[in-house]
Motif scaffolding. Sequence first.
Motif, PDB file in Angstrom:
ATOM      1  N   GLY A  57       0.802  -1.217   0.000  1.00  0.00           N
ATOM      2  CA  GLY A  57       0.000   0.000   0.000  1.00  0.00           C
ATOM      3  C   GLY A  57       0.831   1.261   0.000  1.00  0.00           C
ATOM      4  N   THR A  58       0.121   2.392   0.046  1.00  0.00           N
ATOM      5  CA  THR A  58       0.783   3.698   0.025  1.00  0.00           C
ATOM      6  C   THR A  58       0.277   4.567   1.165  1.00  0.00           C
ATOM      7  OG1 THR A  58      -0.865   4.737  -1.407  1.00  0.00           O
ATOM      8  CG2 THR A  58       0.942   3.591  -2.487  1.00  0.00           C
ATOM      9  N   LEU A  59       1.134   5.479   1.584  1.00  0.00           N
ATOM     10  CA  LEU A  59       0.783   6.505   2.559  1.00  0.00           C
ATOM     11  C   LEU A  59       1.559   7.765   2.205  1.00  0.00           C
ATOM     12  CD1 LEU A  59       0.814   4.923   6.151  1.00  0.00           C
ATOM     13  CD2 LEU A  59      -1.143   5.950   4.988  1.00  0.00           C
ATOM     14  N   ARG A  60       0.992   8.893   2.571  1.00  0.00           N
ATOM     15  CA  ARG A  60       1.696  10.157   2.394  1.00  0.00           C
ATOM     16  C   ARG A  60       1.741  10.865   3.735  1.00  0.00           C
ATOM     17  NH1 ARG A  60       2.993  13.009  -2.174  1.00  0.00           N
ATOM     18  NH2 ARG A  60       3.398  15.246  -1.925  1.00  0.00           N
ATOM     19  N   LEU A  61       2.929  11.108   4.226  1.00  0.00           N
ATOM     20  CA  LEU A  61       3.123  11.845   5.464  1.00  0.00           C
ATOM     21  C   LEU A  61       3.347  13.321   5.128  1.00  0.00           C
ATOM     22  CD1 LEU A  61       5.554   9.474   7.403  1.00  0.00           C
ATOM     23  CD2 LEU A  61       3.055   9.404   7.279  1.00  0.00           C
ATOM     24  N   SER A  62       2.813  14.174   5.976  1.00  0.00           N
ATOM     25  CA  SER A  62       3.009  15.610   5.806  1.00  0.00           C
ATOM     26  C   SER A  62       3.530  16.210   7.095  1.00  0.00           C
ATOM     27  CB  SER A  62       1.698  16.290   5.417  1.00  0.00           C
ATOM     28  OG  SER A  62       1.294  15.897   4.128  1.00  0.00           O
ATOM     29  N   CYS A  63       4.332  17.239   6.944  1.00  0.00           N
ATOM     30  CA  CYS A  63       4.880  17.945   8.098  1.00  0.00           C
ATOM     31  C   CYS A  63       4.722  19.442   7.846  1.00  0.00           C
ATOM     32  CB  CYS A  63       6.343  17.589   8.296  1.00  0.00           C
ATOM     33  SG  CYS A  63       7.159  18.475   9.639  1.00  0.00           S
ATOM     34  N   PHE A  70      10.153   5.583  -1.744  1.00  0.00           N
ATOM     35  CA  PHE A  70       9.762   6.795  -1.026  1.00  0.00           C
ATOM     36  C   PHE A  70      10.253   8.028  -1.786  1.00  0.00           C
ATOM     37  CE2 PHE A  70       9.691   4.982   3.609  1.00  0.00           C
ATOM     38  CZ  PHE A  70       8.850   3.971   3.182  1.00  0.00           C
ATOM     39  N   THR A  71       9.499   9.106  -1.676  1.00  0.00           N
ATOM     40  CA  THR A  71       9.892  10.378  -2.273  1.00  0.00           C
ATOM     41  C   THR A  71       9.635  11.506  -1.286  1.00  0.00           C
ATOM     42  OG1 THR A  71       9.322   9.579  -4.489  1.00  0.00           O
ATOM     43  CG2 THR A  71       9.577  11.954  -4.203  1.00  0.00           C
ATOM     44  N   LEU A 105       6.371  13.129   2.662  1.00  0.00           N
ATOM     45  CA  LEU A 105       7.050  11.879   2.341  1.00  0.00           C
ATOM     46  C   LEU A 105       6.017  10.955   1.725  1.00  0.00           C
ATOM     47  CD1 LEU A 105       9.761  10.336   2.589  1.00  0.00           C
ATOM     48  CD2 LEU A 105       8.821   9.287   4.658  1.00  0.00           C
ATOM     49  N   GLN A 106       6.147  10.741   0.433  1.00  0.00           N
ATOM     50  CA  GLN A 106       5.282   9.813  -0.276  1.00  0.00           C
ATOM     51  C   GLN A 106       5.887   8.425  -0.160  1.00  0.00           C
ATOM     52  OE1 GLN A 106       2.271  10.280  -1.866  1.00  0.00           O
ATOM     53  NE2 GLN A 106       2.259   8.065  -2.128  1.00  0.00           N
ATOM     54  N   MET A 107       5.123   7.504   0.392  1.00  0.00           N
ATOM     55  CA  MET A 107       5.628   6.148   0.624  1.00  0.00           C
ATOM     56  C   MET A 107       4.810   5.155  -0.195  1.00  0.00           C
ATOM     57  SD  MET A 107       6.361   6.325   4.727  1.00  0.00           S
ATOM     58  CE  MET A 107       4.636   6.395   5.151  1.00  0.00           C
ATOM     59  N   ASN A 108       5.452   4.512  -1.140  1.00  0.00           N
ATOM     60  CA  ASN A 108       4.811   3.526  -1.997  1.00  0.00           C
ATOM     61  C   ASN A 108       5.376   2.140  -1.724  1.00  0.00           C
ATOM     62  OD1 ASN A 108       3.465   5.683  -3.245  1.00  0.00           O
ATOM     63  ND2 ASN A 108       5.058   5.897  -4.803  1.00  0.00           N
ATOM     64  N   ALA A 144       6.952   1.752  11.814  1.00  0.00           N
ATOM     65  CA  ALA A 144       7.749   2.556  12.746  1.00  0.00           C
ATOM     66  C   ALA A 144       6.975   3.823  13.082  1.00  0.00           C
ATOM     67  CB  ALA A 144       9.087   2.925  12.128  1.00  0.00           C
ATOM     68  N   VAL A 145       7.488   4.538  14.062  1.00  0.00           N
ATOM     69  CA  VAL A 145       7.036   5.902  14.287  1.00  0.00           C
ATOM     70  C   VAL A 145       7.921   6.806  13.440  1.00  0.00           C
ATOM     71  CG1 VAL A 145       6.709   7.762  15.938  1.00  0.00           C
ATOM     72  CG2 VAL A 145       6.249   5.396  16.624  1.00  0.00           C
ATOM     73  N   TYR A 146       7.289   7.631  12.627  1.00  0.00           N
ATOM     74  CA  TYR A 146       8.010   8.524  11.728  1.00  0.00           C
ATOM     75  C   TYR A 146       8.004   9.943  12.297  1.00  0.00           C
ATOM     76  CZ  TYR A 146       8.348   4.957   8.141  1.00  0.00           C
ATOM     77  OH  TYR A 146       8.674   3.810   7.439  1.00  0.00           O
ATOM     78  N   TYR A 147       9.171  10.559  12.263  1.00  0.00           N
ATOM     79  CA  TYR A 147       9.339  11.895  12.809  1.00  0.00           C
ATOM     80  C   TYR A 147       9.824  12.848  11.723  1.00  0.00           C
ATOM     81  CZ  TYR A 147       9.334   9.505  17.330  1.00  0.00           C
ATOM     82  OH  TYR A 147       9.000   8.742  18.427  1.00  0.00           O
ATOM     83  N   CYS A 148       9.237  14.006  11.714  1.00  0.00           N
ATOM     84  CA  CYS A 148       9.711  15.098  10.879  1.00  0.00           C
ATOM     85  C   CYS A 148      10.768  15.866  11.673  1.00  0.00           C
ATOM     86  CB  CYS A 148       8.527  15.989  10.535  1.00  0.00           C
ATOM     87  SG  CYS A 148       8.929  17.473   9.639  1.00  0.00           S
ATOM     88  N   ALA A 149      11.837  16.307  11.003  1.00  0.00           N
ATOM     89  CA  ALA A 149      12.896  17.031  11.690  1.00  0.00           C
ATOM     90  C   ALA A 149      13.434  18.155  10.810  1.00  0.00           C
ATOM     91  CB  ALA A 149      14.026  16.082  12.069  1.00  0.00           C
ATOM     92  N   ALA A 150      13.986  19.164  11.468  1.00  0.00           N
ATOM     93  CA  ALA A 150      14.552  20.312  10.758  1.00  0.00           C
ATOM     94  C   ALA A 150      15.939  20.618  11.290  1.00  0.00           C
ATOM     95  CB  ALA A 150      13.644  21.529  10.928  1.00  0.00           C
ATOM     96  N   LYS A 151      16.823  21.011  10.377  1.00  0.00           N
ATOM     97  CA  LYS A 151      18.190  21.377  10.742  1.00  0.00           C
ATOM     98  C   LYS A 151      18.464  22.766  10.182  1.00  0.00           C
ATOM     99  CE  LYS A 151      21.806  19.327   8.803  1.00  0.00           C
ATOM    100  NZ  LYS A 151      22.705  20.357   8.274  1.00  0.00           N
TER     101      LYS A 151
END
Length: 118
Positions: A15-21, A67-68, A80-83, A91-98
């Motif tokens: 399947g697919t999911l799209r994560l947004s941050c 993933f893209t 993050l587009q996950m195909n 997993a638990v997915y985390y968005c991060a910034a540097k």
Amino acid sequence: VQLQASGGGLVPAGGTLRLSCAASGRSFSNYEMAWFRQAPGKERERVASISRIGSNTYYLDSVKDRFTISRDSRKRQVDLQMNSLIPEDTAVYYCAAKFFAASEYGYWGQGTLVTVSS
């Protein structure tokens, strides 16, 4: 910068999911953005990252071609587009910034759970 991640859920293998941050606060364009994940009993790992203007990307070997990562400066958002998801992506997915002058990712979102059933 404050980060708010969303989009996780339960999907079957393949399947697919799209994560947004969504980012708020200081100038979004000053930050390299990334998605990390942490599976139960495993260390956190960087899944994908994207440079400040989106010209350079990085992907973990196991997610390449599936993933893209993308960013929209107008929306102040990184996705993050996950195909072709596999159970090992659970997993638990985390968005991060540097910040561009920093050596480490110093800003983190709250995490969103992705569960891939076999």
